[in-house]
Design a protein around this motif. Structure first.
Motif, short mmCIF file in Angstrom:
data_model
loop_
_atom_site.label_atom_id
_atom_site.label_comp_id
_atom_site.label_asym_id
_atom_site.label_seq_id
_atom_site.Cartn_x
_atom_site.Cartn_y
_atom_site.Cartn_z
N LEU A 293 -3.55 2.44 8.48
CA LEU A 293 -3.27 2.01 7.12
C LEU A 293 -1.80 1.62 7.02
O LEU A 293 -0.91 2.41 7.38
CB LEU A 293 -3.56 3.16 6.15
CG LEU A 293 -3.47 2.91 4.65
CD1 LEU A 293 -4.54 1.91 4.21
CD2 LEU A 293 -3.64 4.22 3.89
N ASN B 170 2.69 11.32 3.01
CA ASN B 170 1.29 11.26 3.44
C ASN B 170 0.80 12.56 4.08
O ASN B 170 -0.36 12.63 4.49
CB ASN B 170 1.09 10.13 4.46
CG ASN B 170 1.04 8.77 3.80
OD1 ASN B 170 1.48 8.61 2.67
ND2 ASN B 170 0.53 7.78 4.50
N ILE C 193 0.86 -1.18 0.00
CA ILE C 193 0.00 0.00 0.00
C ILE C 193 0.90 1.24 0.00
O ILE C 193 1.84 1.32 0.79
CB ILE C 193 -0.90 0.01 1.24
CG1 ILE C 193 -1.80 -1.23 1.26
CG2 ILE C 193 -1.73 1.29 1.31
CD1 ILE C 193 -2.51 -1.44 2.58
N ASP C 194 0.61 2.19 -0.87
CA ASP C 194 1.38 3.44 -0.88
C ASP C 194 0.53 4.55 -1.52
O ASP C 194 0.45 4.66 -2.74
CB ASP C 194 2.69 3.28 -1.65
CG ASP C 194 3.56 4.55 -1.59
OD1 ASP C 194 3.20 5.46 -0.81
OD2 ASP C 194 4.56 4.61 -2.31
N TYR C 195 -0.10 5.33 -0.66
CA TYR C 195 -0.85 6.50 -1.12
C TYR C 195 -0.06 7.76 -0.79
O TYR C 195 0.65 7.82 0.21
CB TYR C 195 -2.23 6.55 -0.46
CG TYR C 195 -3.21 5.60 -1.09
CD1 TYR C 195 -4.01 6.00 -2.15
CD2 TYR C 195 -3.33 4.28 -0.64
CE1 TYR C 195 -4.91 5.13 -2.75
CE2 TYR C 195 -4.24 3.40 -1.23
CZ TYR C 195 -5.01 3.83 -2.29
OH TYR C 195 -5.89 2.96 -2.89
N SER C 196 -0.19 8.77 -1.64
CA SER C 196 0.55 10.01 -1.42
C SER C 196 -0.33 11.22 -1.71
O SER C 196 -1.32 11.13 -2.46
CB SER C 196 1.79 10.06 -2.33
OG SER C 196 1.41 10.24 -3.68
N VAL D 100 -9.44 5.75 1.58
CA VAL D 100 -8.49 6.73 2.10
C VAL D 100 -9.22 7.75 2.97
O VAL D 100 -10.23 8.31 2.54
CB VAL D 100 -7.75 7.46 0.96
CG1 VAL D 100 -6.78 8.50 1.52
CG2 VAL D 100 -7.00 6.45 0.09
N ASP E 247 0.66 1.80 5.20
CA ASP E 247 1.26 2.50 4.06
C ASP E 247 2.77 2.33 4.12
O ASP E 247 3.41 2.62 5.13
CB ASP E 247 0.88 3.97 4.11
CG ASP E 247 1.14 4.70 2.80
OD1 ASP E 247 2.29 4.66 2.33
OD2 ASP E 247 0.19 5.28 2.26
N ASN F 275 -2.34 6.95 -5.99
CA ASN F 275 -2.10 5.57 -5.53
C ASN F 275 -0.81 5.11 -6.19
O ASN F 275 -0.78 4.72 -7.35
CB ASN F 275 -3.26 4.66 -5.90
CG ASN F 275 -3.04 3.23 -5.43
OD1 ASN F 275 -2.05 2.92 -4.77
ND2 ASN F 275 -3.96 2.34 -5.78
N ILE G 49 5.16 6.57 4.51
CA ILE G 49 4.32 7.62 5.11
C ILE G 49 4.94 9.01 4.95
O ILE G 49 4.31 9.99 5.32
CB ILE G 49 4.06 7.33 6.61
CG1 ILE G 49 5.36 7.32 7.41
CG2 ILE G 49 3.28 6.04 6.78
CD1 ILE G 49 5.13 7.22 8.91
#
Length: 615
Positions: free
Chosen positions: A602, A610, A506-509, A534, A604, A526, A607
């Motif tokens: 999460l 984030n 998982i890697d959201y930015s 999210v 992630d 994403n 981070i």
């Protein structure tokens, strides 16, 4: 063509019937008489087993586990240790990386030798392959019918300690776990005949009536209820031990459990803690300066049982025993074996809370840990973290959630090491670290992230309903997800699939924050391979906060507000879509920070991207 069509119809009928099959589970009653020779670390056993076939199938063969046969040179456990060498479990190898099993002498190995096995009085043929015994039945066991086996065996306690064994590092003479010929589980997945390589187990629910005759100097700790405390040492100040030929008889009974374990040592002390509206807890240990923290656990054990009751469900058995023994910590029916020479109260409590929590997630909710170790170890680790945070709040002071150490450890591992899928069978991981991360860390994170997805209130209902629905049964992950979906109203199959069958990250930015016509535009990206909903936490210049939650389209629903902070639901984020933009109805200078998941539930993998801080 007609033939193909007919076969297809038959297969469809079979599939439909298999899905419509009602749940069932087998039942077994053990009555054992054991005579122990403590001088030679050997014992003889007689047992009568009444087995009830509650399945719709006719059983023509039968299986037993003979776990102690693993402690012999060239066993499968030995072969695995030799293959892994220095990367093996340090308790199982020498400093040079040599398997300790490979150098055991004949009087040091473990074994369980079956001298006689009968079904309804008829002698049976059987073959033994390592730790599994296959039996040809004299007559098939028909659906919903019972049969009786009588067995005589002799065994030797292995010198080395791997859960079971003799003379552990803390000086406990006998740790008697996996010590009897144990009936293998049979369910809709067939016979569960896993070889004993290193790790996990599965058992049939039933009742145990166990009598142990042993040197009168010894005191025993066990799962189950001691029926004759007045006739043995250690359990009653009014006791008058009955001794015949320098031996005493200990009689235990336990109902509706799927394993029975005990330990014995002449230096044991037995102390008790009565949990209000809960079990009588026994502390069985060698009292010394090294075990001084056991006394202090008496004040926190009732708190622990109350936390477990509030969050999962009440402990249903009359007693529980924490017993000093083994080589670390290992759970059994109504007891656990733990090392006792702790360096701190927190260290001992953490071990007790973990092994004790297995009573819920392995003993009562009896998942097949050989196949789904993460449901056993991971759910237990979740409960341990929860209890530790509540009883020792300073240990998690100023952290976003009670499980942050697990999340940090997991992310550090997957960013630097090769992860293995969580759904592998317990004994089939390439490395010990791979197993531990998948079963303990990722299994715990499975629940942490589930709470993040469905919200705290729904999550609490899920865990309580899971316990109430499946206690004293053998649930699978499908059963758990079914409950989670029913209570949350969400489709969660995507999450279950990604977590158990893949190692995707998982890697959201926060890709960009800008201003447009008096509004603040937030663009997310994403960057990983694992889609998730999210939550965006916005802190305004005046100190107020608001949560913007973006559900994943595969969920087909969104969580309700779970905190006191106002929450706004945004449109779905399609899992095929890499970026997502939304507007905040304020100018940029009214924004202080924008952060993805301030709770850090999460997992992630990065981070650092984030959070946006307005300069």
């Amino acid at each position: 063509m007609k033939k193909i069509f007919t076969i297809g119809c038959l297969l469809m009928i079979f599939v439909i019937q298999s899905q419509m099959q009602q749940y069932y589970q087998q039942h077994v009653d053990y009555k054992m008489d054991i005579d122990v020779n403590v001088k030679d670390y050997q014992y003889s056993g007689n047992q009568t087993i009444t087995y009830t076939n509650n399945s719709p199938d006719t059983l023509s063969v039968f299986y037993f586990h003979l776990y102690w046969n693993a402690f012999q040179p060239n066993s499968m456990m030995d072969q695995k240790l030799q293959e892994l060498g220095k990367s093996s479990d340090g308790r199982m190898i020498t400093k040079e990386g040599v398997s300790r099993i490979s150098i055991l002498k004949p009087n040091e190995i473990g074994y369980q030798k079956i001298n006689s096995l009968k079904q309804e009085g008829v002698e049976l043929k059987f073959t033994v392959e390592g730790t599994v015994m296959k039996v040809q039945l004299a007559k098939p066991i028909l659906p919903h019918q019972a049969t009786t086996f009588t067995m005589n065996w002799e065994a030797q306690v292995p010198m080395m300690i791997r859960r079971a064994g003799r003379n552990n590092p803390e000086g406990i003479d006998l740790t008697m776990t996996q010590w009897y010929p144990k009936v293998a589980e049979y369910d809709y997945e067939g016979w569960h005949t896993f070889d004993y390589i290193a790790r996990e187990f599965q058992g049939v629910f039933g009742n145990f009536d166990v009598s142990v005759t042993i040197d009168s100097k010894y005191i025993l700790g066990a799962g189950g209820v001691l029926l004759n405390p007045q006739e043995v040492k250690g359990y009653s100040v009014q006791s008058k031990p009955i001794v015949k030929n320098n031996k005493s008889l200990w009689h235990f009974k336990a109902e509706n459990i799927h394993d029975f374990a005990w330990a014995a040592d002449p230096d044991y002390t037995v102390e008790t803690v009565q949990v209000p509206e809960g079990p009588l807890v026994y502390l069985v240990y060698q009292k010394s300066e090294k075990t001084k923290y056991w006394e202090q656990t008496k004040a926190i054990i009732p708190q622990y049982y109350q936390i477990m009751k509030e969050n999962f469900g009440p402990y249903p058995y009359p007693t529980y025993s924490f017993i000093q023994g083994g080589d670390g910590g290992m759970e059994y029916g109504m007891c656990s074996m733990i090392l006792g020479n702790a360096k701190s109260l927190e260290g001992l409590a953490g071990l007790m809370f973990h092994e004790g929590s297995h009573s819920w997630f392995q003993q009562i909710l009896a998942t097949n840990e050989s196949m789904r170790a993460w449901m056993d170890e991971g759910f237990t680790s979740y409960a341990e973290s929860l209890a530790m945070a509540k009883i020792f709040p300073d240990s998690v002071n100023k952290t976003p959630n009670d499980h942050i150490k697990t999340l940090t450890g997991y992310i550090g591992y997957i960013n630097n090491r090769v992860e293995e899928p969580m759904g592998l069978f317990a004994d089939h991981f390439k490395t010990n670290n791979g197993y531990s991360v998948a079963a303990y860390l990722k299994g715990e994170i499975f629940l942490v992230q589930l709470e993040y997805i469905v919200g705290k209130q729904n999550f609490h209902k899920i865990m309580k309903t899971y316990f109430d629905t499946w206690k004293f049964k053998h649930p699978t992950d499908r059963d758990f997800i079914h409950i989670a979906q029913k209570i949350s109203g969400m489709d969660l199959k995507w999450y279950w699939n990604y977590m158990t069958t893949t190692t995707r990250k998982i890697d959201y930015s926060i890709k960009e924050v800008s201003e447009n016509a008096g509004n603040t535009v937030v663009t997310l990206e994403n960057m990983g391979e694992f889609p998730m909903p999210v939550d965006i936490y916005v802190t305004y210049a005046d100190g107020s906060q608001k949560i913007y939650t973006i559900p994943l389209n595969m969920m087909h629903d969104a969580k309700d507000q779970e905190f006191d902070i106002p929450q706004v639901q945004l449109p779905y984020w399609k899992w095929t879509q890499k970026t997502y933009s939304f507007e905040l109805p304020v100018t940029l200078n009214n924004i202080k920070t924008i952060e993805i998941d301030s709770t850090q539930r999460l997992a992630d993998s990065n981070i650092t991207n984030n959070i946006y801080k307005n300069k």
